[in-house]
Structure formats: structure tokens, C-alpha cells
Scaffold this active site. Structure first.
Site, PDB file in Angstrom:
ATOM      1  N   HIS A 182       7.250  -1.732   5.423  1.00  0.00           N
ATOM      2  CA  HIS A 182       6.917  -0.753   4.827  1.00  0.00           C
ATOM      3  C   HIS A 182       7.465  -1.525   3.624  1.00  0.00           C
ATOM      4  CE1 HIS A 182       6.582   2.244   1.962  1.00  0.00           C
ATOM      5  NE2 HIS A 182       5.603   2.826   2.244  1.00  0.00           N
ATOM      6  N   ASP A 204      -0.037   4.908   8.479  1.00  0.00           N
ATOM      7  CA  ASP A 204      -1.327   4.389   9.441  1.00  0.00           C
ATOM      8  C   ASP A 204      -1.497   4.049  10.089  1.00  0.00           C
ATOM      9  OD1 ASP A 204      -0.770   2.539   5.485  1.00  0.00           O
ATOM     10  OD2 ASP A 204      -2.590   4.252   5.827  1.00  0.00           O
TER      11      ASP A 204
END
Ligand code: SDX
Length: 393
Positions: free
Chosen positions: A270, A328
Site C-alpha cells: 500500500h 483487496d
């Protein structure tokens, strides 16, 4: 400080902006919507209440919630003429392509909510987008599988209505399992907003030019589609299927570490979180609950995901790069178990994030000192030089 551009050789320079909506602490793995921790909202709230919170800044009282829910419910149908719009697409078009097109065209159907200088029109556009995105996503899904559109129903909750529009058929009644509606509602909450991510920044930049809100949200949907962003949920499940079994995990871990191999572990890493993505923790717990509810035990994809997470979190490379599962990583496992094809994963992310995009757009557009976004660059090209005729080159 607000408005200061910071240049970064990776061309990931961002224009800092001030916002009161969502706070992320990437080192602590903390996510707050208007100050409320995502873990508490996921456990105690529901998506429409989170929508009210993001849009208005405070949790609603009972009367405010009832009014908000009634207003959203009564905006869930789309203009009947829009049904024809879907028919211009090939049946095998990706639902995200359909959503970008249909949402971008909404300003052609809802003329009375496109003037961004009118606060009332901004309100109406916000309600219409929160209310209609699930209907449009469900229509994109139905169109892609050759089934008739199912109209929204005012007697169903927001998440249940979406599941009903996706899975009901005229031939027989479809009863939405309440636990599935709760799981879908939680997924929507976890995706509702996330500070200045790529698609939200796209919506803000588009909105700063004065473009109508429908066009701005369509721009956000287009940006979210990328596999490095919202498209990662589809790519992650396809990767887990490709790995297939836990004994093949080392092969893919090695590829993810190989700088000459473009392969990346989808659902990992991320830009901001250098600790666990708090949404991934809630999503992982939800995956166990939904699969149990559906009587799906020993799901190979979930087994591969959990073992991949365990191995990666012990691997020096991933530890040194501070790579953790993100939102996700587990969401696709839940959505697949619910019966959705992978092509519907990012549309569900998009309809869930619409309230965040609108909240951020409203915050930007209502700032009287606001100016058009205009990122600058560090020019590293050729110095000024004179034109050379073709025969002298
Ligand atoms: C979302 O911004 C948001 O908030 C987004 C989002 C939201 O809610 O809006 O949270 C939603 O988009 C989540 C991210 C979904 N994308 C994926 O899961 C795709 C796989 N992840 C990567 O592509 C990557 O982690 C990104 C795109 C998410 C971040 O990319 P960066 O900025 O390159 O990652 P980084 O700076 O943290 O990388 C540090 C290092 C790099 O290596 P070096 O250049 O330092 O040698 O780790 C490497 C990266 O190459 N790396 C990975 C990796 N992610 C980063 N290596 C292998 N597998 C990965 N998944």
C-alpha cells in the site's frame, strides 16, 4: 501545509490538501471516518449510516437517519431511457466499462442536478449518485449475463436491494439471506472512503474545473479500475486461483521478489499503510463468517490466501518492504462465495466508494477559496533549441 506541492522522483508527487473526512495513520494501521475507527463502525454501524456520517460530518439521530434512508431509497430507480443506453454495449463488455459510460452519461438525464454552484443541486446530485450506483452496477451485471434488469425495491435495505437486483430473476422470488446482506453491507462500509487515494484525487481534480458531479464520479470509476488500485480485488482472486495450491506459493513469492519479473502479489502492499490495513483484518474475519454461513469449508482459495499471508509476513523481503495484505486481499474470496464473477468485484468497490468520492468532491467544491487543480512538474527534457529543416536533420 495545505496546497504545498511536494516533488517526488517517482512522479507520485501529490498536492497536499486539507480535509476533515478521513484520517489514515499508515504506521499504526489506523483508519477513521470523521474520527470514528473503522473497526467500531464495521461492528456497530451500517453502510447508509456511514454515508450520512461521511456526507454530513456527524452520526445521524434516529429522525435524521429515517429521512436520509427514505430519500436515498426513493432515488434508487434510474431514468427508464437509460435502459437503452446499456444496450449499446457488447454483452461481454467489462461491467466497469459499462459503469464508466453510464455514470458519465447521467448528466444527460439529470439536468436539474448538474450546476455545481447551486448547493441544492449539489445535494440532489449526491443523493442520486449514492442511490443509483448499486442499480447501475446491478444492471451492468445483469446485462453481462444476458438476464433481464431487476428493478430496485423500496422494502429492502441498501445492501439487500443490491443483492436482490443482482440475483433475482422474474421466474421466481429471490429471498436475500440477511447474513449475506450484512456481509455485503460491511464490505461497502470498509470501502466507503480512504483519504486522497488515486481515484479520489481524480474526482477532486476533475471537480476543481467545475465539471458536473456525474462526470467527476465517472472519472473516479475509470481510475479505480486499474489493477494497482481498485482492480486489485479482481486481480488478487485471479492470482490466488493461478497459485491454486499452497505448495506453489514459494514459486510466486520468488517471482514477487524478482525485480526482473513484473509480477506483484496482488492484494499486498500500500502507498500509505506500512502496517496492517485495518480493513483487511475485518475482511479476513468476514471471509471466515461468510464461508461458514454458506457451508463452504476448506475453500482452496481461502486456504491459499491465509498460507500466502502467513509466509509473506515471515519473509524478510516483505518485512523489509513493510508489505501487508490490503483491503483487496480477502474481499474477492467473500464476493466469489456470494456468487459474483471476478468482473463484478471492482464495480462493487466503485459503488461502495461513491459516497467517499462525493463527500470529498462536496468538501472541495464548497471551498470558496478553491481553485482549479494544476499539478506542476520538474522539467528534465531538451533545453530550448531552434527548428531544423528536414533535409538538415
Ligand atoms: C488500493 O491509496 C489507497 O488508499 C488505495 C486503496 C483505497 O482504499 O483507495 O487503499 C485501495 O488501491 C489498495 C492497493 C491495491 N493494489 C494492489 O494490491 C496491487 C499490488 N500492490 C502493489 O502494486 C503496490 O503495493 C501498490 C501499488 C499498492 C503500491 O505501490 P508502490 O507505491 O510501488 O508500493 P511501495 O512504495 O509501498 O513499494 C515498496 C516496495 C517497492 O520496491 P522498491 O521499489 O522499494 O524496490 O515494495 C515493492 C515495490 O516494488 N512492492 C511489491 C508489492 N507492492 C510493493 N513487491 C511485490 N508485491 C507487491 N504487492
Amino acid at each position: 501545509e495545505a496546497g504545498v506541492f511536494t516533488y517526488d522522483p517517482g512522479f507520485t508527487s501529490t498536492a497536499a490538501c486539507e480535509s476533515t473526512i478521513t484520517y489514515i495513520d499508515g504506521d499504526q494501521g489506523e483508519l477513521l471516518y470523521r474520527g470514528y475507527p473503522i473497526e467500531q463502525l464495521a461492528e456497530k454501524s451500517h453502510y447508509l449510516e456511514v454515508c450520512y456520517l461521511l456526507l454530513n460530518g456527524e452520526l445521524p439521530d434516529r429522525e435524521q437517519m429515517e429521512t436520509f434512508e427514505r430519500t436515498v431509497t426513493r432515488h434508487t430507480m434510474v431514468h427508464e431511457q437509460m435502459h437503452n443506453f446499456f444496450r449499446g454495449f457488447r454483452r461481454d463488455a467489462h461491467p466497469m466499462a459499462t459503469m464508466v459510460g453510464v455514470v458519465g452519461a447521467m448528466s444527460a438525464f439529470y439536468h436539474d442536478s448538474t450546476d455545481v454552484t447551486d448547493p441544492r443541486q449539489r445535494e440532489v446530485a449526491s443523493f442520486r449518485l449514492v442511490a443509483k450506483l448499486p442499480t447501475i452496477a446491478a444492471m451492468a451485471y445483469k446485462y453481462s449475463i444476458g438476464q433481464p434488469f431487476v428493478y430496485p425495491r423500496n422494502d429492502l435495505g441498501y445492501a439487500a436491494n443490491f443483492l436482490h437486483m443482482c440475483f433475482a430473476v422474474p421466474a421466481e422470488p429471490y429471498h436475500v439471506p440477511p447474513e449475506l446482506a450484512t456481509a455485503m453491507d460491511r464490505i461497502m462500509m470498509l470501502h466507503a472512503d480512504h483519504e486522497q487515494n488515486a481515484s479520489t484525487s481524480t474526482v477532486r481534480l476533475a471537480g476543481s474545473s467545475g465539471a458536473n458531479p456525474f462526470a467527476c464520479i465517472a472519472a473516479g470509476i475509470a481510475c479505480l479500475w486499474g489493477p494497482a488500485h481498485g482492480g486489485a480485488n479482481q486481480a488478487c482472486l485471479e492470482m490466488l486461483r493461478q497459485i491454486g495450491s499452497v505448495d506453489r506459493i514459494p514459486e510466486f513469492i520468488a517471482r514477487a521478489k524478482d525485480k526482473n519479473d513484473p509480477f506483484r502479489l496482488m492484494g499486498f502492499g500500500h502507498r500509505v499503510y506500512k502496517n496492517f490495513d485495518p480493513r483487511a483484518k475485518v475482511m479476513k474475519q468476514s471471509a471466515d463468517e461468510v464461508l461458514d454461513l454458506l457451508g463452504i469449508h476448506n475453500n482452496p482459495t481461502l486456504q491459499v490466501a491465509k498460507e500466502l499471508e502467513r509466509i509473506a509476513l515471515e519473509d524478510d523481503y516483505f518485512v523489509s518492504k513493510k508489505l501487508y495484505p490490503n483491503v483487496d486481499f480477502y474481499s474477492g474470496i467473500i464476493l466469489e462465495a456470494m456468487g459474483f464473477p471476478t468482473s463484478m468485484f471492482t464495480p462493487i468497490f466503485a459503488l461502495s466508494r461513491t459516497v467517499g468520492w462525493i463527500s470529498q468532491w462536496k468538501e472541495m467544491i464548497s471551498d470558496p477559496s478553491g481553485r482549479i487543480g494544476r499539478p506542476r512538474q520538474l522539467y528534465t527534457g531538451a533545453p530550448a533549441r531552434d527548428y531544423v529543416e528536414v533535409d538538415n536533420r
